[in-house]
Design a protein around this motif. Structure first.
Motif, PDB file in Angstrom:
ATOM      1  N   ALA A 169       0.827  -1.211   0.000  1.00 31.40           N
ATOM      2  CA  ALA A 169       0.000   0.000   0.000  1.00 31.40           C
ATOM      3  C   ALA A 169       0.858   1.255   0.000  1.00 31.40           C
ATOM      4  N   ASP A 170       2.024   1.195   0.666  1.00 33.30           N
ATOM      5  CA  ASP A 170       2.921   2.349   0.653  1.00 33.30           C
ATOM      6  C   ASP A 170       3.624   2.490  -0.693  1.00 33.30           C
ATOM      7  N   THR A 172       2.395   1.711  -3.559  1.00 38.27           N
ATOM      8  CA  THR A 172       1.437   2.195  -4.563  1.00 38.27           C
ATOM      9  C   THR A 172       0.906   3.592  -4.237  1.00 38.27           C
ATOM     10  N   ASP A 173       1.207   4.106  -3.067  1.00 46.48           N
ATOM     11  CA  ASP A 173       0.745   5.432  -2.665  1.00 46.48           C
ATOM     12  C   ASP A 173       1.479   6.488  -3.491  1.00 46.48           C
ATOM     13  N   HIS A 176       4.361   8.521  -2.120  1.00 47.72           N
ATOM     14  CA  HIS A 176       5.657   7.908  -1.855  1.00 47.72           C
ATOM     15  C   HIS A 176       6.461   7.638  -3.122  1.00 47.72           C
ATOM     16  N   ARG A 217      -1.024   3.109  -9.164  1.00 48.47           N
ATOM     17  CA  ARG A 217      -1.938   4.256  -9.108  1.00 48.47           C
ATOM     18  C   ARG A 217      -1.246   5.440  -9.771  1.00 48.47           C
ATOM     19  N   TRP A 219       0.681   8.637 -10.532  1.00 49.50           N
ATOM     20  CA  TRP A 219       1.573   9.403  -9.672  1.00 49.50           C
ATOM     21  C   TRP A 219       2.301  10.457 -10.486  1.00 49.50           C
TER      22      TRP A 219
END
Length: 231
Positions: A169-170, A172-173, A176, A217, A219
């Motif tokens: 999850a981090d 794909t954030d 980050h 995702r 970015w």
């Protein structure tokens, strides 16, 4: 299922039985991804380069799916201080570099560098071989599921600075993610996670895995992080 002969305390297998459902996109990506979709740096056609392997180990943590990474010691001659997957060069006892050798090397190196128990790791796939020009390594990325997690940590401080896990999850954030810019001018994907800047070969493989697994995702690729900042 592929089974290797027993030369390191037990047979080495590639198995997709019993994997968690969330790993299915990674399994599909491993089946279909082409070498040039992973990297423009492919092994030399003349067969040169030092054969090596890395373990891309997925586990299930408190925040869901995660990856195991380590930070190389700052005193090393090659890739010093750089976050990476566990891994290294094949030894003769690992066996055939074109066969089972990379599987054995990935598990052996991960055990030597992080202390993990390889009996708790289920290998389920292999990505196309890639090349790291700066060190001359021909790298086979081996995919694993941490079926039975075991304690991990620094085994040899001369080789490893720390061992850590990063939630997917981090990774794909979008907050980050960044583009790392090398002082020589070339650039590539990077991840700012767990107080580390993951860049280079490791970040490139993670970036492509997230993309082809459908986890990526949108970015800001214009967000740049100079590598001399990290130093």
């Amino acid at each position: 299922m592929t089974r290797a002969s027993d030369t390191q305390g037990g047979p080495v297998t590639l198995s997709r039985e019993g994997l968690p459902d969330w790993l299915e996109p990674v399994v599909r990506a491993a089946e279909t991804i082409q070498p040039l979709q992973l990297s423009r740096f492919l092994p030399p056609e003349n067969g040169s380069g030092r054969q090596s392997a890395v373990l891309i180990l997925f586990g299930e943590g408190e925040r869901g799916p995660e990856l195991l990474l380590m930070e190389r010691a700052g005193s090393l001659r090659s890739h010093a201080g750089q976050p990476s997957f566990p891994g290294g060069a094949l030894d003769p006892e690992d066996g055939d570099p074109q066969g089972d050798g990379p599987l054995r090397a990935a598990l052996r190196e991960a055990e030597e560098e992080t202390g993990l128990d390889p009996s708790g790791v289920q290998l389920f796939g292999v990505l196309p071989r890639l090349y790291i020009p700066v060190s001359g390594f021909v790298v086979t990325p081996v995919l694993g599921w941490w079926r039975k997690p075991s304690p991990v940590g620094v085994v040899d401080p001369n080789e490893t600075a720390r061992v850590f896990t990063v939630p997917v999850a981090d990774l794909t954030d979008p907050a980050h993610r960044a583009t790392a810019v090398h002082p020589r001018g070339h650039s590539g994907p990077a991840f700012l996670v767990e107080s580390a800047l993951v860049w280079g070969f490791t970040a490139g493989v993670i970036d492509r895995l997230l993309h082809f697994a459908g986890w990526e995702r949108p970015w800001d690729r214009g967000k740049q992080v100079p590598l001399d900042w990290h130093a």
